[in-house]
Write a protein that holds these residues in place. Structure first.
Motif, PDB file in Angstrom:
ATOM      1  N   ASP A  78      53.271 -29.163 -32.052  1.00 33.11           N
ATOM      2  CA  ASP A  78      54.464 -28.292 -32.336  1.00 33.11           C
ATOM      3  C   ASP A  78      54.029 -26.973 -32.220  1.00 33.11           C
ATOM      4  O   ASP A  78      54.158 -25.935 -33.031  1.00 33.11           O
ATOM      5  CB  ASP A  78      54.846 -28.788 -33.573  1.00 33.11           C
ATOM      6  N   ASN A  80      53.919 -23.050 -31.104  1.00 29.39           N
ATOM      7  CA  ASN A  80      54.780 -21.787 -31.128  1.00 29.39           C
ATOM      8  C   ASN A  80      55.008 -21.219 -29.685  1.00 29.39           C
ATOM      9  O   ASN A  80      54.262 -21.452 -28.774  1.00 29.39           O
ATOM     10  CB  ASN A  80      54.415 -20.959 -32.206  1.00 29.39           C
ATOM     11  N   LEU A  81      56.072 -20.628 -29.450  1.00 29.80           N
ATOM     12  CA  LEU A  81      56.278 -19.929 -28.065  1.00 29.80           C
ATOM     13  C   LEU A  81      55.736 -18.534 -27.691  1.00 29.80           C
ATOM     14  O   LEU A  81      55.844 -17.622 -28.544  1.00 29.80           O
ATOM     15  CB  LEU A  81      57.634 -19.756 -27.830  1.00 29.80           C
ATOM     16  N   SER A 102      50.366 -28.590 -25.826  1.00 29.81           N
ATOM     17  CA  SER A 102      51.485 -28.387 -26.477  1.00 29.81           C
ATOM     18  C   SER A 102      52.022 -26.943 -26.208  1.00 29.81           C
ATOM     19  O   SER A 102      53.083 -26.616 -26.193  1.00 29.81           O
ATOM     20  CB  SER A 102      51.343 -28.723 -27.969  1.00 29.81           C
ATOM     21  N   SER A 106      55.308 -25.894 -24.644  1.00 30.56           N
ATOM     22  CA  SER A 106      56.555 -25.043 -25.205  1.00 30.56           C
ATOM     23  C   SER A 106      56.880 -23.772 -24.248  1.00 30.56           C
ATOM     24  O   SER A 106      57.980 -23.732 -24.140  1.00 30.56           O
ATOM     25  CB  SER A 106      55.927 -24.233 -26.434  1.00 30.56           C
ATOM     26  N   TRP A 110      60.812 -23.838 -22.679  1.00 31.03           N
ATOM     27  CA  TRP A 110      61.663 -22.558 -23.004  1.00 31.03           C
ATOM     28  C   TRP A 110      61.899 -21.651 -21.770  1.00 31.03           C
ATOM     29  O   TRP A 110      63.007 -21.032 -21.940  1.00 31.03           O
ATOM     30  CB  TRP A 110      61.275 -22.023 -24.263  1.00 31.03           C
TER      31      TRP A 110
END
Length: 581
Positions: A78, A80-81, A102, A106, A110
């Motif tokens: 999970d 973050n961007l 991950s 991400s 996105w």
């Protein structure tokens, strides 16, 4: 109406940058890794500031890709961007490979490859590090910042040399991607579209379960909901609609009203009194919005006169026009919330203009005006009023629901709840030491006068600030008489273990006929012991003046007369201590 007003407040705050727009969250960044256009490491830039001698990260708006908080799960999937801690950005720790992968995923999810050269260079840098960790060695061995990055959990992002954006997620590519993806708040194939009850928008993704709200005192620490249909069972369905599809609110509107309410609950625009958390705001920024909490909150110990200054400004605003000429017609909202199992109950919802609420607040403090000793606060906060009618004067003993009912009556400009008078009289009877304290007398006076204005009676007269010898209430005159009899006993016997106030106040207040005969006989005995016969004559004359206002001692007094008994007793005692000009 409530959710619409909260959504409008979100729009106001988001426009000013005080609330994070959708897809963003208030976060912080410690360091920026500097890369060139080919993804090669160039150096580290620190964004940290100083709080005393302690280094602190720079607060910033950071991308929030669908997570409800900034805490990570144990899965390691999970990230973050374009920002996170060293375990994700540099693949540190037991799940370093999973977390670093991950981080790359991400970006792929996105922002597609080829959409931004700067972001492509970050992807290249991370992919190199995934296959060869030695790429990250210069960062971890950096002389000034390496130890902090390798041993702590600082938040890290990127800067591309030559880019006009200081931080990579400031780029228009990232902002456009978040706007596009959060237009419907990341709807999925299982979502249903419908008409949003807040905005009126049609064919928008509807939120199935609303995010929790935190900060309401007494509610679950994990949070609770205002709109909640938390079971997916036929018994809870209406016309085949499950959960929150029964009250359709778009994902975007639901996210925004919850953000604004959570913001209010954690700000100075929130009052926590007993079991009620009250938030307030205006459509546009107003001075009244900033001052409102000072009117009802207990003053801060560091600045005990702050509340008094703001209340005085409120009274002077009638002449200065502070809330009239500037923003007096602005809409103002007050929302009272209370815990109710796993949900949040709406205790009250008040709407009006700044002028209306300012006038009702002024009237509240006018009604509380009463003669008092010089060491008493000039104005009483809502908490101080309530805690002085609670058992043992403890806030945890404030009767349930009374805070919300009290606040609503102030904002409505209506009589105070009868439970307030009952609680005050009950506390006076049980508090043998203090009985009718100034704060209790002020509260009872305000209750009685507000009730009388709402129920006009030509045979009754409003209670004044100080002693009123012509007050027609028999309860008031009996209270005066009891204070005089106590004074006579005190002057005759000096300090004694138990006075008539300790032994007979409760009976004298509720059933006068049962005790006043005895007290009048004791009075004669006490007067005979006074060495100053002139003083004895004056006290006897005062007793006769009071008794001349009624024909006989009544068998009982109702609640309102008991309240007037307390005020008469208090006024007469204060009159004894007031220096005569």
């Amino acid at each position: 109406m409530i959710l619409q007003a909260l959504k409008q407040y979100y729009d106001r705050k988001a426009e000013n940058g005080e609330l994070a727009p959708e897809g963003w969250i208030q976060g912080e960044i410690d360091f920026l890794i500097e890369l060139d256009a080919s993804g090669n490491y160039l150096g580290i830039q620190s964004l940290q500031g100083l709080d005393g001698k302690k280094k602190i990260p720079k607060p910033l708006l950071v991308p929030n890709i669908g997570k409800q908080s900034m805490k990570h799960t144990n899965s390691g999937k999970d990230a973050n961007l374009l920002w996170d801690n060293a375990s994700f950005v540099l693949g540190r720790g037991d799940k370093g490979d999973v977390r670093l992968q991950s981080m790359i995923q991400s970006i792929d999810d996105w922002i597609g490859k080829g959409e931004s050269p700067e972001i492509d260079s970050i992807r290249i840098f991370l992919e190199r590090g995934l296959s060869d960790r030695s790429i990250f060695s210069p960062i971890l061995n950096h002389g000034e910042y390496g130890e902090s990055i390798s041993s702590g959990q600082p938040k890290i992002s990127f800067h591309i040399m030559g880019s006009k954006d200081r931080i990579v997620f400031d780029s228009e590519t990232v902002k456009a991607s978040l706007r596009k993806s959060t237009a419907g708040i990341t709807s999925s194939a299982s979502d249903k579209n419908g008409i949003c009850l807040i905005t009126g928008d049609s064919d928008v993704p509807i939120e199935l379960t609303h995010t929790v709200i935190k900060g309401v005192w007494g509610s679950q620490t994990s949070g609770a909901c205002i709109v909640s249909f938390n079971k997916d069972k036929p018994a809870f369905e209406s016309y085949g609609k499950i959960q929150s599809y029964n009250a359709p609110v778009s994902k975007k509107a639901a996210s925004e009203y919850i953000k604004s309410l959570n913001y209010l609950l954690g700000s100075d625009q929130c009052l926590h009194i007993s079991d009620t958390s009250t938030v307030f705001w205006s459509v546009k920024k107003t001075q009244f919005e900033s001052d409102f909490s000072f009117f009802f909150n207990e003053p801060n110990k560091d600045d005990p006169d702050a509340g008094t200054r703001h209340i005085k400004n409120l009274f002077e605003a009638v002449n200065t026009g502070a809330y009239v000429e500037d923003r007096g017609d602005e809409k103002f909202f007050v929302l009272g919330l209370a815990p109710n199992a796993a949900r949040i109950a709406i205790r009250f919802w008040q709407t009006g203009t700044v002028n209306e609420f300012a006038e009702r607040t002024r009237q509240h403090f006018k009604d509380l005006n009463i003669i008092k000793p010089p060491n008493e606060p000039e104005y009483y906060s809502l908490w101080r009023l309530l805690v002085n009618i609670a058992t043992l004067d403890k806030s945890e003993n404030i009767p349930p629901n009374i805070a919300g009912d009290f606040m609503r009556s102030i904002l409505d400009g209506t009589p105070y709840p009868e439970t307030l008078l009952q609680a005050a009289l009950r506390r006076i009877r049980n508090d043998a030491k203090d009985r009718v304290k100034p704060v209790r007398a002020a509260l009872i006076k305000a209750y009685l006068n507000r009730y009388l204005r709402a129920h006009l009676n030509s045979s009754e007269k409003e209670i004044t600030m100080a002693l009123d010898t012509e007050q027609p209430s028999i309860g008031y005159q009996l209270g005066r008489l009891f204070a005089v009899l106590e004074k006579i006993q005190g002057e005759a016997n000096g300090d004694i273990n138990a006075t008539i106030r300790d032994r007979f106040y409760g009976s004298a207040c509720s059933s006068p006929v049962t005790v006043f005969g005895t007290l009048m006989r004791l009075k004669n005995h006490h007067l005979s012991k006074l060495a100053n016969k002139g003083r004895a004559v004056n006290l006897e004359r005062l007793v006769c003046e009071i008794v001349g206002h009624f024909n006989d001692f009544p068998p009982h007094l109702d609640l309102h007369e008991q309240g007037k008994f307390a005020i008469g007793y208090y006024h007469q005692r204060q009159h004894f201590f007031t220096k005569k000009a």
